[in-house]
Design a protein around this motif. Structure first.
Motif, PDB file in Angstrom:
ATOM      1  N   GLN A   4      -6.833   3.146  10.216  1.00  0.00           N
ATOM      2  CA  GLN A   4      -6.201   1.847  10.444  1.00  0.00           C
ATOM      3  C   GLN A   4      -6.572   0.936   9.290  1.00  0.00           C
ATOM      4  N   ALA A   5      -5.576   0.558   8.519  1.00  0.00           N
ATOM      5  CA  ALA A   5      -5.795  -0.363   7.400  1.00  0.00           C
ATOM      6  C   ALA A   5      -5.339  -1.757   7.788  1.00  0.00           C
ATOM      7  N   TYR A   6      -6.112  -2.737   7.401  1.00  0.00           N
ATOM      8  CA  TYR A   6      -5.727  -4.120   7.681  1.00  0.00           C
ATOM      9  C   TYR A   6      -6.352  -5.039   6.638  1.00  0.00           C
ATOM     10  N   GLY A   7      -5.942  -6.282   6.667  1.00  0.00           N
ATOM     11  CA  GLY A   7      -6.461  -7.259   5.726  1.00  0.00           C
ATOM     12  C   GLY A   7      -5.454  -7.724   4.691  1.00  0.00           C
ATOM     13  N   VAL A  92       2.501  -2.132  -0.848  1.00  0.00           N
ATOM     14  CA  VAL A  92       1.895  -1.686   0.404  1.00  0.00           C
ATOM     15  C   VAL A  92       0.692  -0.831   0.031  1.00  0.00           C
ATOM     16  N   TYR A  93      -0.446  -1.166   0.587  1.00  0.00           N
ATOM     17  CA  TYR A  93      -1.688  -0.461   0.279  1.00  0.00           C
ATOM     18  C   TYR A  93      -2.010   0.498   1.416  1.00  0.00           C
ATOM     19  N   TRP A 116      -3.643   9.812   6.270  1.00  0.00           N
ATOM     20  CA  TRP A 116      -3.208   8.550   5.689  1.00  0.00           C
ATOM     21  C   TRP A 116      -3.041   7.508   6.783  1.00  0.00           C
ATOM     22  N   GLY A 117      -3.382   6.272   6.419  1.00  0.00           N
ATOM     23  CA  GLY A 117      -3.141   5.161   7.320  1.00  0.00           C
ATOM     24  C   GLY A 117      -1.709   4.670   7.185  1.00  0.00           C
ATOM     25  N   GLN A 118      -1.363   3.684   7.962  1.00  0.00           N
ATOM     26  CA  GLN A 118       0.020   3.212   8.027  1.00  0.00           C
ATOM     27  C   GLN A 118       0.358   2.226   6.925  1.00  0.00           C
ATOM     28  N   GLY A 119      -0.606   1.715   6.200  1.00  0.00           N
ATOM     29  CA  GLY A 119      -0.340   0.787   5.113  1.00  0.00           C
ATOM     30  C   GLY A 119      -0.436  -0.664   5.533  1.00  0.00           C
ATOM     31  N   THR A 120      -0.823  -1.493   4.584  1.00  0.00           N
ATOM     32  CA  THR A 120      -0.876  -2.930   4.823  1.00  0.00           C
ATOM     33  C   THR A 120      -0.281  -3.622   3.604  1.00  0.00           C
TER      34      THR A 120
END
Length: 126
Positions: A4-7, A92-93, A116-120
């Protein structure tokens, strides 16, 4: 492994932002973690990576001297501290996790990562 990517968010040129990536599995499962970014119509670009065994790091050319990848003591969260952001950093990171203790030199390849995460979204604009 779920990531989970966030920020992400909107930041002005010259500003800073810190991305976080939280992994669901115990640290023993992951060996390397990385950050990539992508803009529409372009290939995914390597940003930074860290090898969890020794916290060795490597950076893409666009990230050197501006971004810092790190991990918390428990190695369950990986951070990407970004400074001196410019509009070319808009993308998108994505965070990624790999199960093998690869040498640093191959961590820039997407094939070194299985999850891989979903991107932020990061947008740098005035």
């Amino acid at each position: 492994v779920q990531l989970q990517a966030y920020g992400g968010g909107l930041v002005q040129p010259g500003g800073s932002l810190r991305l976080s990536c939280v992994a669901s599995e115990p640290t023993a499962v992951k060996k390397v973690m990385g950050w990539f970014r992508q803009t529409p119509g372009k290939e995914r670009e390597f940003v930074a990576a860290i090898r969890l065994s020794d916290r060795g790091t490597t950076y893409g050319n666009s990230a050197k001297r501006r971004f810092t990848i790190s991990t918390d003591a428990a190695k369950t969260t990986v951070y990407l501290q970004m400074t001196s952001l410019n509009p070319e950093d808009t993308a998108v990171y994505y965070c990624a996790a790999g199960m093998k203790n690869w040498i640093i030199g191959v961590l820039s390849s997407t094939s070194s990562y299985e999850y891989w995460g979903q991107g932020t979204q990061v947008t740098v604009s005035s």
